[in-house]
Scaffold this motif. Structure first.
Motif, PDB file in Angstrom:
ATOM      1  N   MET A   1       0.848  -1.197   0.000  1.00 11.27           N
ATOM      2  CA  MET A   1       0.000   0.000   0.000  1.00 11.27           C
ATOM      3  C   MET A   1       0.887   1.252   0.000  1.00 11.27           C
ATOM      4  O   MET A   1       1.828   1.347   0.784  1.00 11.27           O
ATOM      5  CB  MET A   1      -0.924  -0.009   1.215  1.00 11.27           C
ATOM      6  N   THR A   2       0.573   2.195  -0.894  1.00  8.66           N
ATOM      7  CA  THR A   2       1.384   3.403  -1.037  1.00  8.66           C
ATOM      8  C   THR A   2       0.662   4.596  -0.443  1.00  8.66           C
ATOM      9  O   THR A   2      -0.544   4.773  -0.629  1.00  8.66           O
ATOM     10  CB  THR A   2       1.699   3.672  -2.521  1.00  8.66           C
ATOM     11  N   ARG A   3       1.408   5.462   0.235  1.00 13.47           N
ATOM     12  CA  ARG A   3       0.860   6.633   0.908  1.00 13.47           C
ATOM     13  C   ARG A   3       1.072   7.871   0.048  1.00 13.47           C
ATOM     14  O   ARG A   3       2.155   8.105  -0.469  1.00 13.47           O
ATOM     15  CB  ARG A   3       1.550   6.798   2.268  1.00 13.47           C
ATOM     16  N   PHE A   4      -0.002   8.660  -0.104  1.00 13.70           N
ATOM     17  CA  PHE A   4       0.060   9.908  -0.865  1.00 13.70           C
ATOM     18  C   PHE A   4      -0.528  11.047  -0.037  1.00 13.70           C
ATOM     19  O   PHE A   4      -1.260  10.812   0.928  1.00 13.70           O
ATOM     20  CB  PHE A   4      -0.740   9.791  -2.165  1.00 13.70           C
ATOM     21  N   LYS A   5      -0.204  12.270  -0.439  1.00 15.35           N
ATOM     22  CA  LYS A   5      -0.855  13.462   0.123  1.00 15.35           C
ATOM     23  C   LYS A   5      -1.453  14.280  -1.000  1.00 15.35           C
ATOM     24  O   LYS A   5      -0.905  14.343  -2.109  1.00 15.35           O
ATOM     25  CB  LYS A   5       0.145  14.314   0.912  1.00 15.35           C
ATOM     26  N   ASP A   6      -2.610  14.924  -0.727  1.00 19.56           N
ATOM     27  CA  ASP A   6      -3.195  15.809  -1.737  1.00 19.56           C
ATOM     28  C   ASP A   6      -2.792  17.248  -1.444  1.00 19.56           C
ATOM     29  O   ASP A   6      -1.917  17.502  -0.593  1.00 19.56           O
ATOM     30  CB  ASP A   6      -4.715  15.616  -1.809  1.00 19.56           C
ATOM     31  N   GLN A   7      -3.412  18.210  -2.125  1.00 17.91           N
ATOM     32  CA  GLN A   7      -2.984  19.605  -1.976  1.00 17.91           C
ATOM     33  C   GLN A   7      -3.530  20.276  -0.720  1.00 17.91           C
ATOM     34  O   GLN A   7      -3.185  21.422  -0.440  1.00 17.91           O
ATOM     35  CB  GLN A   7      -3.352  20.397  -3.232  1.00 17.91           C
ATOM     36  N   LEU A   8      -4.346  19.567   0.037  1.00  9.01           N
ATOM     37  CA  LEU A   8      -4.748  20.035   1.364  1.00  9.01           C
ATOM     38  C   LEU A   8      -3.927  19.330   2.441  1.00  9.01           C
ATOM     39  O   LEU A   8      -4.239  19.437   3.629  1.00  9.01           O
ATOM     40  CB  LEU A   8      -6.243  19.772   1.595  1.00  9.01           C
ATOM     41  N   HIS A   9      -2.908  18.594   1.986  1.00  8.38           N
ATOM     42  CA  HIS A   9      -2.013  17.838   2.865  1.00  8.38           C
ATOM     43  C   HIS A   9      -2.748  16.729   3.610  1.00  8.38           C
ATOM     44  O   HIS A   9      -2.318  16.293   4.680  1.00  8.38           O
ATOM     45  CB  HIS A   9      -1.310  18.777   3.854  1.00  8.38           C
ATOM     46  N   ARG A  10      -3.847  16.286   3.023  1.00 14.87           N
ATOM     47  CA  ARG A  10      -4.560  15.126   3.557  1.00 14.87           C
ATOM     48  C   ARG A  10      -3.860  13.862   3.077  1.00 14.87           C
ATOM     49  O   ARG A  10      -3.442  13.761   1.931  1.00 14.87           O
ATOM     50  CB  ARG A  10      -6.020  15.111   3.070  1.00 14.87           C
ATOM     51  N   THR A  11      -3.757  12.887   3.936  1.00 14.18           N
ATOM     52  CA  THR A  11      -3.111  11.624   3.575  1.00 14.18           C
ATOM     53  C   THR A  11      -4.151  10.610   3.111  1.00 14.18           C
ATOM     54  O   THR A  11      -5.239  10.500   3.692  1.00 14.18           O
ATOM     55  CB  THR A  11      -2.356  11.047   4.788  1.00 14.18           C
ATOM     56  N   HIS A 102      -8.739  12.417  -3.588  1.00 13.83           N
ATOM     57  CA  HIS A 102      -7.674  13.412  -3.744  1.00 13.83           C
ATOM     58  C   HIS A 102      -8.324  14.763  -3.981  1.00 13.83           C
ATOM     59  O   HIS A 102      -9.185  14.913  -4.859  1.00 13.83           O
ATOM     60  CB  HIS A 102      -6.765  13.063  -4.927  1.00 13.83           C
ATOM     61  N   ILE A 103      -7.932  15.783  -3.179  1.00 17.79           N
ATOM     62  CA  ILE A 103      -8.494  17.128  -3.312  1.00 17.79           C
ATOM     63  C   ILE A 103      -7.402  18.090  -3.766  1.00 17.79           C
ATOM     64  O   ILE A 103      -6.355  18.198  -3.125  1.00 17.79           O
ATOM     65  CB  ILE A 103      -9.097  17.624  -1.984  1.00 17.79           C
ATOM     66  N   SER A 104      -7.659  18.774  -4.869  1.00 16.88           N
ATOM     67  CA  SER A 104      -6.736  19.816  -5.340  1.00 16.88           C
ATOM     68  C   SER A 104      -7.117  21.147  -4.707  1.00 16.88           C
ATOM     69  O   SER A 104      -8.243  21.346  -4.243  1.00 16.88           O
ATOM     70  CB  SER A 104      -6.778  19.918  -6.863  1.00 16.88           C
ATOM     71  N   ASP A 105      -6.158  22.067  -4.694  1.00 19.63           N
ATOM     72  CA  ASP A 105      -6.372  23.401  -4.125  1.00 19.63           C
ATOM     73  C   ASP A 105      -5.511  24.364  -4.936  1.00 19.63           C
ATOM     74  O   ASP A 105      -4.304  24.461  -4.723  1.00 19.63           O
ATOM     75  CB  ASP A 105      -5.981  23.410  -2.648  1.00 19.63           C
ATOM     76  N   ILE A 106      -6.140  25.051  -5.884  1.00 17.57           N
ATOM     77  CA  ILE A 106      -5.390  25.798  -6.900  1.00 17.57           C
ATOM     78  C   ILE A 106      -5.594  27.307  -6.772  1.00 17.57           C
ATOM     79  O   ILE A 106      -6.717  27.804  -6.873  1.00 17.57           O
ATOM     80  CB  ILE A 106      -5.813  25.365  -8.321  1.00 17.57           C
ATOM     81  N   TYR A 107      -4.497  28.013  -6.570  1.00 12.38           N
ATOM     82  CA  TYR A 107      -4.522  29.474  -6.554  1.00 12.38           C
ATOM     83  C   TYR A 107      -3.558  30.067  -7.582  1.00 12.38           C
ATOM     84  O   TYR A 107      -3.733  31.204  -7.996  1.00 12.38           O
ATOM     85  CB  TYR A 107      -4.154  30.006  -5.163  1.00 12.38           C
ATOM     86  N   ASP A 111       0.697  25.974  -8.363  1.00 12.46           N
ATOM     87  CA  ASP A 111      -0.209  24.971  -7.792  1.00 12.46           C
ATOM     88  C   ASP A 111      -0.685  24.002  -8.870  1.00 12.46           C
ATOM     89  O   ASP A 111      -0.801  22.796  -8.635  1.00 12.46           O
ATOM     90  CB  ASP A 111      -1.433  25.642  -7.158  1.00 12.46           C
ATOM     91  N   SER A 112      -0.963  24.530 -10.056  1.00 12.44           N
ATOM     92  CA  SER A 112      -1.405  23.691 -11.167  1.00 12.44           C
ATOM     93  C   SER A 112      -0.318  22.700 -11.571  1.00 12.44           C
ATOM     94  O   SER A 112      -0.591  21.518 -11.819  1.00 12.44           O
ATOM     95  CB  SER A 112      -1.775  24.554 -12.380  1.00 12.44           C
ATOM     96  N   LEU A 113       0.922  23.183 -11.621  1.00  9.34           N
ATOM     97  CA  LEU A 113       2.037  22.308 -11.981  1.00  9.34           C
ATOM     98  C   LEU A 113       2.258  21.238 -10.917  1.00  9.34           C
ATOM     99  O   LEU A 113       2.583  20.082 -11.228  1.00  9.34           O
ATOM    100  CB  LEU A 113       3.305  23.131 -12.186  1.00  9.34           C
ATOM    101  N   GLU A 114       2.058  21.615  -9.657  1.00  8.98           N
ATOM    102  CA  GLU A 114       2.172  20.636  -8.574  1.00  8.98           C
ATOM    103  C   GLU A 114       1.116  19.542  -8.719  1.00  8.98           C
ATOM    104  O   GLU A 114       1.394  18.351  -8.518  1.00  8.98           O
ATOM    105  CB  GLU A 114       2.011  21.327  -7.219  1.00  8.98           C
ATOM    106  N   LEU A 115      -0.102  19.938  -9.087  1.00 11.18           N
ATOM    107  CA  LEU A 115      -1.177  18.956  -9.278  1.00 11.18           C
ATOM    108  C   LEU A 115      -0.822  17.985 -10.402  1.00 11.18           C
ATOM    109  O   LEU A 115      -1.022  16.767 -10.263  1.00 11.18           O
ATOM    110  CB  LEU A 115      -2.490  19.661  -9.598  1.00 11.18           C
TER     111      LEU A 115
END
Length: 265
Positions: A1-11, A102-107, A111-115
């Motif tokens: 199982m692999t762990r990821f974080k989204d742009q709200l830093h939720r795991t 997964h939740i994005s958070d774009i300003y 941020d878009s490139l990070e997504l």
């Protein structure tokens, strides 16, 4: 199982590379397709209109604020893609009962490139993601060179009518206005404020009437002109100002043309 974080830093955790994707954000749906992931998409919103065939080939599970949870569950997704601004907050906990979210958070463009980079990792397509990122960076750099000698202009960006609403600060639209050397006269207000158009004392050089979310048309120009007789009023493509992701490849060329119109005044 692999762990990821989204742009709200939720795991969140994935036990495999996702093969069945539900996307609840139109611009992110387009991004997935441009990353070569169209075949993995199983569910979309009714607003996911790009690329054109999707609405007839994918299961529509609702809009961005309300979805049919039973339809989503029946699709057996491996992951559900959301956005902090576009999707209703109260949906998330129920969606998480179905699949990892997964939740994005774009300003900003960064941020878009990070997504895009995150999608490259999540869907195991790093080369496609890197190619897209390089293309956007190149277009952005060329646009910055193009804009370097352009004068600053003041602008108001209208997104809604009845009530009248504009783009303020703390959103992707305002960030792109800044890239276009446009000084948003409502940047002192947060997000998307309602305004009393009859009491506005500011008269910006430019007024943009966006094609979305309210579909401003030519007939609205005369109506708005009555309140701003000295402003140049322009209908603009709202997707270019608010669809982050792969749309940025097209946006900078659009902005070049728009700049010529804006400064011919």
């Amino acid at each position: 199982m692999t762990r990821f974080k989204d742009q709200l830093h939720r795991t969140f955790h994935l036990n495999k590379v996702p093969r069945r994707i539900v996307s609840l954000v139109p611009s992110q749906t387009e991004l997935l397709c441009d990353l070569g992931l169209e075949d993995r998409i199983v569910g979309i919103t009714k607003f996911c209109v790009h690329p054109t065939p999707l609405l007839s080939t994918k299961k529509i599970v609702g809009g961005t604020k309300q979805v049919n949870f039973d339809k989503i569950k029946a699709l057996q997704p491996d992951i559900i893609l959301c956005n902090k601004e576009e999707n209703a907050k109260d949906m998330i906990s129920e969606l998480e009962q179905i699949a990892p979210v997964h939740i994005s958070d774009i300003y900003t463009i960064d941020d878009s490139l990070e997504l895009i980079c995150m999608y490259g990792e999540i869907f195991n397509i790093p080369e496609q993601a890197n190619t897209l990122i390089k293309g956007i960076k190149k277009s952005k750099s060329e646009f910055e060179d193009f804009m370097s000698i352009k004068p600053l202009k003041t602008v108001a960006y209208f997104i809604w009518k009845s009530p009248w609403m504009v783009a303020g600060n703390e959103n992707f639209i305002n960030h792109l206005l800044v890239q276009n050397k446009l000084d948003n006269v409502f940047a002192h207000q947060s997000r998307y404020p309602e305004i009393d158009i009859e009491k506005i004392t500011i008269e910006p050089e430019l007024i943009f009437l966006s094609s979305e979310p309210f579909p401003f048309k030519n007939k609205h120009i005369k109506e708005v002109q009555a309140y701003f007789p000295n402003s140049k009023i322009i209908l603009v493509d709202g997707e270019m100002f608010s669809w982050y992701g792969s749309r940025l490849l097209k946006a900078f060329d659009y902005f070049k043309g728009l700049s010529e119109i804006c400064r011919d005044h």
